[in-house]
Scaffold this motif. Structure first.
Motif, PDB file in Angstrom:
ATOM      1  N   VAL A 255       0.869  -1.179   0.000  1.00 16.32           N
ATOM      2  CA  VAL A 255       0.000   0.000   0.000  1.00 16.32           C
ATOM      3  C   VAL A 255       0.904   1.226   0.000  1.00 16.32           C
ATOM      4  O   VAL A 255       1.808   1.323   0.848  1.00 16.32           O
ATOM      5  CB  VAL A 255      -0.924   0.025   1.239  1.00 16.32           C
ATOM      6  CG1 VAL A 255      -1.718   1.321   1.301  1.00 16.32           C
ATOM      7  CG2 VAL A 255      -1.867  -1.165   1.219  1.00 16.32           C
ATOM      8  N   GLN A 256       0.690   2.131  -0.925  1.00 17.55           N
ATOM      9  CA  GLN A 256       1.494   3.345  -1.005  1.00 17.55           C
ATOM     10  C   GLN A 256       0.798   4.455  -0.225  1.00 17.55           C
ATOM     11  O   GLN A 256      -0.213   4.995  -0.645  1.00 17.55           O
ATOM     12  CB  GLN A 256       1.698   3.755  -2.468  1.00 17.55           C
ATOM     13  CG  GLN A 256       2.559   2.798  -3.273  1.00 17.55           C
ATOM     14  CD  GLN A 256       3.980   2.741  -2.741  1.00 17.55           C
ATOM     15  OE1 GLN A 256       4.561   3.754  -2.348  1.00 17.55           O
ATOM     16  NE2 GLN A 256       4.563   1.535  -2.727  1.00 17.55           N
ATOM     17  N   TYR A 257       1.370   4.777   0.935  1.00 13.78           N
ATOM     18  CA  TYR A 257       0.761   5.800   1.786  1.00 13.78           C
ATOM     19  C   TYR A 257       0.853   7.182   1.141  1.00 13.78           C
ATOM     20  O   TYR A 257       1.900   7.569   0.614  1.00 13.78           O
ATOM     21  CB  TYR A 257       1.435   5.825   3.145  1.00 13.78           C
ATOM     22  CG  TYR A 257       1.048   4.680   4.051  1.00 13.78           C
ATOM     23  CD1 TYR A 257      -0.245   4.191   4.073  1.00 13.78           C
ATOM     24  CD2 TYR A 257       1.981   4.108   4.910  1.00 13.78           C
ATOM     25  CE1 TYR A 257      -0.601   3.153   4.929  1.00 13.78           C
ATOM     26  CE2 TYR A 257       1.630   3.075   5.765  1.00 13.78           C
ATOM     27  CZ  TYR A 257       0.340   2.600   5.761  1.00 13.78           C
ATOM     28  OH  TYR A 257      -0.020   1.580   6.606  1.00 13.78           O
ATOM     29  N   MET A 258      -0.222   7.909   1.246  1.00 10.24           N
ATOM     30  CA  MET A 258      -0.262   9.242   0.656  1.00 10.24           C
ATOM     31  C   MET A 258       0.471  10.270   1.502  1.00 10.24           C
ATOM     32  O   MET A 258       0.810  11.354   1.019  1.00 10.24           O
ATOM     33  CB  MET A 258      -1.720   9.668   0.444  1.00 10.24           C
ATOM     34  CG  MET A 258      -2.457   8.848  -0.615  1.00 10.24           C
ATOM     35  SD  MET A 258      -4.164   9.371  -0.871  1.00 10.24           S
ATOM     36  CE  MET A 258      -4.917   8.762   0.652  1.00 10.24           C
ATOM     37  N   ASP A 259       0.726   9.960   2.793  1.00 10.36           N
ATOM     38  CA  ASP A 259       1.413  10.935   3.647  1.00 10.36           C
ATOM     39  C   ASP A 259       2.923  10.712   3.687  1.00 10.36           C
ATOM     40  O   ASP A 259       3.633  11.383   4.430  1.00 10.36           O
ATOM     41  CB  ASP A 259       0.839  10.906   5.063  1.00 10.36           C
ATOM     42  CG  ASP A 259       1.099   9.575   5.782  1.00 10.36           C
ATOM     43  OD1 ASP A 259       1.660   8.644   5.145  1.00 10.36           O
ATOM     44  OD2 ASP A 259       0.734   9.457   6.965  1.00 10.36           O
ATOM     45  N   GLY A 260       3.410   9.750   2.894  1.00  8.16           N
ATOM     46  CA  GLY A 260       4.843   9.536   2.809  1.00  8.16           C
ATOM     47  C   GLY A 260       5.424   8.587   3.836  1.00  8.16           C
ATOM     48  O   GLY A 260       6.630   8.329   3.838  1.00  8.16           O
ATOM     49  N   THR A 261       4.600   8.053   4.739  1.00  6.47           N
ATOM     50  CA  THR A 261       5.090   7.091   5.732  1.00  6.47           C
ATOM     51  C   THR A 261       5.586   5.831   5.037  1.00  6.47           C
ATOM     52  O   THR A 261       4.972   5.356   4.079  1.00  6.47           O
ATOM     53  CB  THR A 261       3.966   6.724   6.721  1.00  6.47           C
ATOM     54  OG1 THR A 261       3.518   7.915   7.379  1.00  6.47           O
ATOM     55  CG2 THR A 261       4.452   5.734   7.757  1.00  6.47           C
ATOM     56  N   ARG A 262       6.701   5.282   5.528  1.00  6.39           N
ATOM     57  CA  ARG A 262       7.249   4.064   4.923  1.00  6.39           C
ATOM     58  C   ARG A 262       6.302   2.900   5.177  1.00  6.39           C
ATOM     59  O   ARG A 262       6.049   2.541   6.330  1.00  6.39           O
ATOM     60  CB  ARG A 262       8.621   3.763   5.505  1.00  6.39           C
ATOM     61  CG  ARG A 262       9.279   2.537   4.870  1.00  6.39           C
ATOM     62  CD  ARG A 262      10.624   2.267   5.507  1.00  6.39           C
ATOM     63  NE  ARG A 262      11.205   1.020   4.999  1.00  6.39           N
ATOM     64  CZ  ARG A 262      12.337   0.493   5.446  1.00  6.39           C
ATOM     65  NH1 ARG A 262      13.026   1.120   6.410  1.00  6.39           N
ATOM     66  NH2 ARG A 262      12.789  -0.639   4.940  1.00  6.39           N
ATOM     67  N   PRO A 263       5.778   2.291   4.126  1.00  6.68           N
ATOM     68  CA  PRO A 263       4.775   1.219   4.293  1.00  6.68           C
ATOM     69  C   PRO A 263       5.388  -0.164   4.473  1.00  6.68           C
ATOM     70  O   PRO A 263       5.253  -1.051   3.627  1.00  6.68           O
ATOM     71  CB  PRO A 263       3.972   1.309   2.993  1.00  6.68           C
ATOM     72  CG  PRO A 263       4.973   1.771   1.980  1.00  6.68           C
ATOM     73  CD  PRO A 263       5.944   2.667   2.718  1.00  6.68           C
TER      74      PRO A 263
END
Length: 280
Positions: free
Chosen positions: A217-225
């Motif tokens: 899942v590619q987080y929109m807030d930039g958190t490393r998933p």
């Protein structure tokens, strides 16, 4: 004379009963010591989840909206294909920071079943904010477990969810307390179509690992998933889904405690004022 005999007989019967109980207790304890019960396969392989610390924990805990939005993203992209949230309405997502427009867009991405009582026809339509998340059905299998209350329905709550998602193992290489259990239970096998997970109650679960790689899942807030991060986020989201008013409950609890402390202080002051001139 007869009453004395009956009384003594009652004492004798009572004493004999106590003696028999003691003999039975001693026999049971000695049997358990000499021949302790054998550990079952489920007991040997089962692992209890370690605590998962979230910002919502404790009496002053609060939800982290960014984490909840990440958790919803994981649910939407990974979990929603199999699991529903039938007790959560789309409009509830505004409570975790989504705007009204975003909620409308999210709701419209789902197809909600409809029923016309006049014709008996069933159809679907795009969801609206007032709708709840539609139930997922599999033909011939019914509906997989709903996740609305899963954080309350399972012992351990968020910790159990996180451990289950990340706990899939290969039983052949699985170790517990530093030892391989396959040596102790060489006949243990995972049935076809199931997956070994020591955090699951009976070890074998039909659900395959939902999170299998970093960046799924590619987080929109930039958190490393990472897998660990995604599982923590979805666990936090499901805690909110099960108890969306948790923050309000915490505030009410704190206010009640403060009120009680003030009331106790006033009551004690009134007591001292009324009785101060009265001598015992």
């Amino acid at each position: 004379m007869g009453s004395l005999f009956l009384r003594n007989l009652n004492y004798f019967i009572g004493a004999a009963f106590v003696v028999m109980l003691v003999i039975a207790l001693v026999g049971t304890v000695s049997g358990l010591v000499s021949n302790p019960p054998q550990e079952t396969v489920d007991e040997a392989f089962h692992v209890h989840p370690t605590p998962l610390h979230l910002e919502s924990d404790g009496p002053f805990g609060k939800f982290n909206d960014r984490q909840l939005q990440r958790g919803f993203q994981v649910y939407k992209e990974v979990c929603s294909a199999c699991h529903s949230l039938k007790h959560v309405a789309f409009r509830n997502l505004e409570d975790i920071g989504y705007s009204e427009g975003q909620v409308k867009t999210i709701a419209a991405e789902y197809q909600v079943p409809t029923f016309d009582p006049k014709t008996g026809d069933r159809d679907t339509r795009p969801g609206v904010p007032a709708d709840t998340f539609p139930i997922v059905y599999y033909p011939g299998q019914g509906s997989p477990p709903d996740l609305s209350m899963i954080a309350k329905a399972r012992e351990g709550g968020a910790a159990y969810i996180h451990a289950l998602i990340t706990g899939y193992r290969n039983p052949k290489t699985f170790t517990k307390d530093g030892k391989s259990l396959m040596k102790e239970f060489p006949d243990f096998k995972v049935p076809d179509g199931l997956h070994f997970n020591p955090y699951f109650a009976n070890l074998n679960i039909a659900m395959p690992p939902p999170l299998t790689k970093e960046g799924q899942v590619q987080y929109m807030d930039g958190t490393r998933p990472t897998i660990d991060q995604m599982s923590k986020d979805v666990a936090a989201f499901l805690v909110w889904a099960a108890e969306p008013k948790l923050e309000a409950r915490h505030r009410a609890g704190v206010a009640a405690v403060i009120f009680l402390l003030i009331f106790i202080g006033l009551a004690f002051g009134a007591y001292k004022n009324i009785w101060r001139d009265i001598k015992h």
